[in-house]
Write an enzyme that holds these catalytic residues in place. Structure first.
Site, PDB file in Angstrom:
ATOM      1  CG  HIS A  71      -1.786   1.171   1.372  1.00 21.06           C
ATOM      2  ND1 HIS A  71      -1.965   1.835   2.565  1.00 21.06           N
ATOM      3  CD2 HIS A  71      -2.549   1.827   0.461  1.00 21.06           C
ATOM      4  CE1 HIS A  71      -2.794   2.845   2.383  1.00 21.06           C
ATOM      5  NE2 HIS A  71      -3.163   2.859   1.113  1.00 21.06           N
ATOM      6  CG  HIS A 109      -7.613   6.253  -1.106  1.00 23.21           C
ATOM      7  ND1 HIS A 109      -7.246   7.061  -0.062  1.00 23.21           N
ATOM      8  CD2 HIS A 109      -6.808   5.153  -1.033  1.00 23.21           C
ATOM      9  CE1 HIS A 109      -6.277   6.484   0.639  1.00 23.21           C
ATOM     10  NE2 HIS A 109      -5.978   5.330   0.060  1.00 23.21           N
ATOM     11  NE  ARG A 146      -4.469  26.438   2.733  1.00 24.71           N
ATOM     12  CZ  ARG A 146      -4.487  25.101   2.832  1.00 24.71           C
ATOM     13  NH1 ARG A 146      -5.623  24.443   2.963  1.00 24.71           N
ATOM     14  NH2 ARG A 146      -3.340  24.437   2.820  1.00 24.71           N
ATOM     15  CB  CYS A 177      -3.244  31.246   0.003  1.00 20.56           C
ATOM     16  SG  CYS A 177      -2.503  29.713   0.577  1.00 20.56           S
ATOM     17  CE1 TYR A 215       0.098  28.485   4.795  1.00 18.97           C
ATOM     18  CE2 TYR A 215      -0.777  27.677   6.872  1.00 18.97           C
ATOM     19  CZ  TYR A 215      -0.870  27.797   5.501  1.00 18.97           C
ATOM     20  OH  TYR A 215      -1.924  27.229   4.835  1.00 18.97           O
TER      21      TYR A 215
END
Lengths: 562, 562
Positions: free
Chosen positions: B119, B143, B218, B265, B403
């Site tokens: 996996h 997925h 965001r 952002c 950040y």
């Protein structure tokens, strides 16, 4: 001829009208603009938008032409001696192209009539007609060159009468720069009158506090002589009227504050921008920056004492400053800052009477200099005489028509000074102080230490300096220093990082390289960084020159060969 | 294997110990980090400093291996039908490598024992053992790809008993993103869960106020459902104790202020930096920025009402915010800003309840969002639940370990989050919104109009945008717009320029060129400007991506040929 034409264009009377009283101001304006290349701030004080590149080309071409002409005369004229004795009265009668243009210099009398039309600086020379040329040469230091004296000598026609020469001794003391202070000979002089000089840059990173003697000097005008007992500061523009303070009152009525702040000239590093494309201004290296402690009263406290309050805040937008240094026209050096910077508790604007723990020296504004931390040097007015709270910016040349930035496509023909704001906060900056450009590093040393300074305007703290030794391909982070204390990592309060950081990094010498291109760039806490290259930030005045600093060094293999 | 090793390294119990209660938190941490590539902020929430490039390489390699393995099985296994009916009880017994690992998906039962070791995301898959896999796939949207279903189908061993499948319907509503609001289909989605999307950039310069539907979204976590009547805001950390305010109280007890502010952002324009060298994070274009009007109570007013005063100013340094959006662990999204920004009269920090004149919509923080103008988007906490006055910064992952900006030489193996300050004010920024990259301009149009946006952090006003159509050789100044009103040239108060400027320039098409490289760069009123290139500002997280924006367009000669 270009130079002459430019003067004529501004002269409403026409080129042949040489009545001194009428012509003088116009000629003086040309003189100041075209001749005093060392006094960059005054070039455009009358809104004259000539192409400086043309002017400079003309100046250089003109000097060449003059030299050629002088040599030609030298061959053509048969010398005879002794020369006749001429009275000042006779000299004074020759003040026009029609009557002849005579001047005196160190006891000699010269008939420069034929020279007037080829004088590189244009007709400003007519100001000296009939009198001594020394005071003008004192003001316009470009004349202090050997070839100028050679040229003059060719025009000699006599000796001034001894008793008239004696009377001229007063001229010497009329040199407005004669009372300028002594300066350290290590300084690199960009202009003598007014005095503009920077330290050898390699000393800058050796001391967190720049020694006062080596702190760059940036004077726009002669240094005024101020008697501290007679000194008065006037605070104007407030409803209560003028507040007048003696030096003693400034020192005793208000708490004394001390800050450490870096001052930088807007023209620092101009010489690098100059290499991209010619700009106008003093050719500063990267030493027009320094860091000092400043002590004095807070401007905020003085404004409050003078009556600043909420009512004033309604209309006040700027605080103007006037220096005691004066232009030839009698008007004072001036600048202004935004009111919120002036009155903010955290703005830390000082009316400083001490620099590095001593009385502020003459070159730095004795007895009072405004220190506006985070803001371009030019607004840190020296020899402060007057503070004016106003709805308007300072109307001075330096605020309105000088210290502003423009797009790279703007030249002297298209510049519109109203289109850009006066520079206040400066952008992030850094430079490599050692090794020097062209240094040779011995391969056997294996390691290379690179040192420098970094600073940003507006109280923004430098948080990182990146250094490359391979022309910008890879980068390493330098170690920052906030004081001379080893390992001191203290941070200033947010938004009040007024002082620079020194930085240092030691890197292994790349094994194959024979030459290294060292680069530094700083990042401040708003994460602004320096632009890569000068071309795209080029501007006519060569200000705000903060692209990456690049230094090339060679690696010598000498030791391997031994 | 690399991925597994990284998980094992964090797992004190060892890879084969699969007691769910013990393993789950560890596995979950790996899962969040390694699987949820769309949720960049949570990758490093446990201080995990793996090389992201390695992780990504492993992820891609792993997926390839899985596909190959799946196809192999596909050939090897003889299909038989119908498959047996299996009860949930039976499935639940298969929760270990020893007993077998079974999962259910949409009514099917799958034996994935052999798949566990290959996996791509490592053993996190064990969390699903014995149960339904849907809730995990909802969380980890990677997925939702066809090839994943193809792989799964190869492991099918039966059908879940109908009555057990019916019970599973509750899983659907347990998808934490199931209550996320509807979004406009024009948005370009970077990640569905959590939702992150930007508008088509060409619309940005068409409206000074960005329409709310197109304002970039965001989200770090699922959008919380907040009942406005039950909503309470808690103000903590002050000597008087906790102040609790209802939405109604916030709206009525404090004056309503409105500002126009641009939010950006920190990852805006990451995709351009990504082209230089791979970075980690959502691959934002240049649309992660928007300009809106925000109305609400001033944070300053609320803090004063809660007891902030000179005594608190002695020790308080930060104001922390907690959102109502929660992590899988139950901890809230968090951030903080410096106290002086929070309490300054001129800081204009709002507890906003309106965006563009209407209630703030769910995606933007209903009912209350902190708007911290001039400061990076991440500190503008949405769905605000708590305000804490503190001597410390927020301890949240997003403040401490996300950040921040680093030097280009720092990678995931060398990054030290403590070495850099949390991003607050952003650097100067600009982008070209039209024409788009790759556009074809008709030669017959003769003129080309270039449009875009420009903004700077910290309330610094953009004073100039330079545009080049020849790859940076020459530059022209664009016309700036401060509103949608024609010719509006009003300037905001100094230091409070929270809103962007739109800009536009029309230039003649260069006669010979067949391709143009358009570039823009902005200058703010501290005369900071954008760096030329991305390489030297590259950083592992791909933040602060503000080098020149470059757009290539072609000129077609079609019309001439007709």
């Amino acid at each position: 001829m270009l130079l002459l034409r430019r003067c004529h264009r501004l002269n409403p009377i026409g080129p042949l009208s040489i009545d001194r009283n009428q012509v003088a101001p116009v000629v003086a304006s040309c003189a100041v603009r075209l001749c005093s290349s060392s006094n960059d701030q005054r070039f455009h004080q009358y809104g004259f938008s000539a192409s400086w590149r043309h002017v400079l080309a003309g100046l250089l071409a003109g000097t060449g032409a003059v030299l050629a002409y002088g040599l030609h005369r030298h061959k053509a004229i048969e010398k005879s001696s002794p020369l006749p004795i001429i009275s000042q009265e006779e000299v004074t009668r020759h003040r026009s192209l029609k009557d002849g243009v005579w001047v005196t210099y160190q006891g000699g009398v010269y008939d420069i009539t034929e020279f007037v039309s080829i004088h590189p600086g244009g007709e400003k020379i007519m100001m000296a007609a009939g009198g001594a040329i020394e005071p003008f040469w004192s003001l316009y230091a470009v004349h202090n060159q050997e070839h100028v004296l050679e040229i003059l000598s060719e025009y000699k026609i006599g000796e001034l009468k001894a008793e008239d020469l004696k009377k001229q001794s007063t001229f010497k003391s009329s040199d407005p720069y004669s009372s300028d202070p002594e300066r350290h000979p290590a300084l690199r002089t960009n202009s003598l009158k007014p005095f503009n000089a920077e330290p050898p840059p390699e000393i800058l990173a050796d001391s967190y506090i720049t020694p006062t003697a080596f702190f760059f000097k940036r004077n726009h005008l002669p240094v005024p002589q101020v008697d501290p007992d007679l000194y008065r500061l006037h605070v104007e523009g407030l409803p209560r009227g003028v507040l007048t303070l003696s030096l003693e009152e400034l020192k005793t009525r208000f708490p004394k504050h001390t800050i450490t702040a870096t001052l930088q000239c807007a023209g620092n590093r101009r010489s690098e921008m100059n290499k991209t494309r010619q700009v106008k201004g003093l050719n500063w290296g990267f030493g027009a920056i320094g860091n000092a402690t400043w002590s004095g009263a807070k401007l905020r406290d003085v404004l409050l004492a003078a009556g600043y309050g909420p009512d004033v805040a309604q209309w006040a937008r700027h605080v103007q400053f006037e220096g005691l240094d004066k232009e030839i026209t009698g008007s004072a050096y001036g600048a202004s800052i935004p009111i919120n910077k002036a009155v903010s508790e955290e703005g830390d604007v000082l009316l400083a009477y001490e620099m590095n723990g001593k009385d502020i020296p003459a070159d730095h504004g004795f007895p009072i200099r405004v220190v506006v931390p985070g803001v371009v040097g030019t607004r840190n007015v020296k020899w402060l005489g007057k503070i004016i709270v106003s709805a308007q910016e300072s109307s001075s040349h330096w605020q309105q028509k000088d210290y502003k930035g423009f797009a790279p496509g703007i030249d002297w023909d298209t510049v519109d000074y109203k289109s850009a704001p006066a520079i206040q906060e400066l952008p992030v900056q850094s430079a490599i102080t050692t090794p020097a450009e062209g240094s040779v590093i011995d391969r056997s040393e294996e390691m290379l230490t690179v040192k420098g300074y970094a600073w940003s305007g507006g109280g923004r703290e430098v948080i990182r300096v990146d250094v490359s030794v391979d022309g910008g391909k890879t980068w390493k982070e330098a170690k920052l220093k906030s004081s001379d204390k080893e390992g001191d990592q203290t941070s200033p309060p947010l938004g009040r990082a007024w002082a620079w950081k020194l930085w240092e990094i030691t890197v292994p010498l790349p094994p194959e390289a024979q030459e290294l291109e060292l680069i530094c760039k700083a990042v401040d806490n708003s994460y602004n960084t320096q632009p890569d290259t000068f071309g795209p930030i080029w501007n006519v005045r060569g200000l705000l020159s903060n692209a990456w600093h690049r230094v090339k060094v060679k690696i010598s293999e000498d030791d391997d060969e031994e």
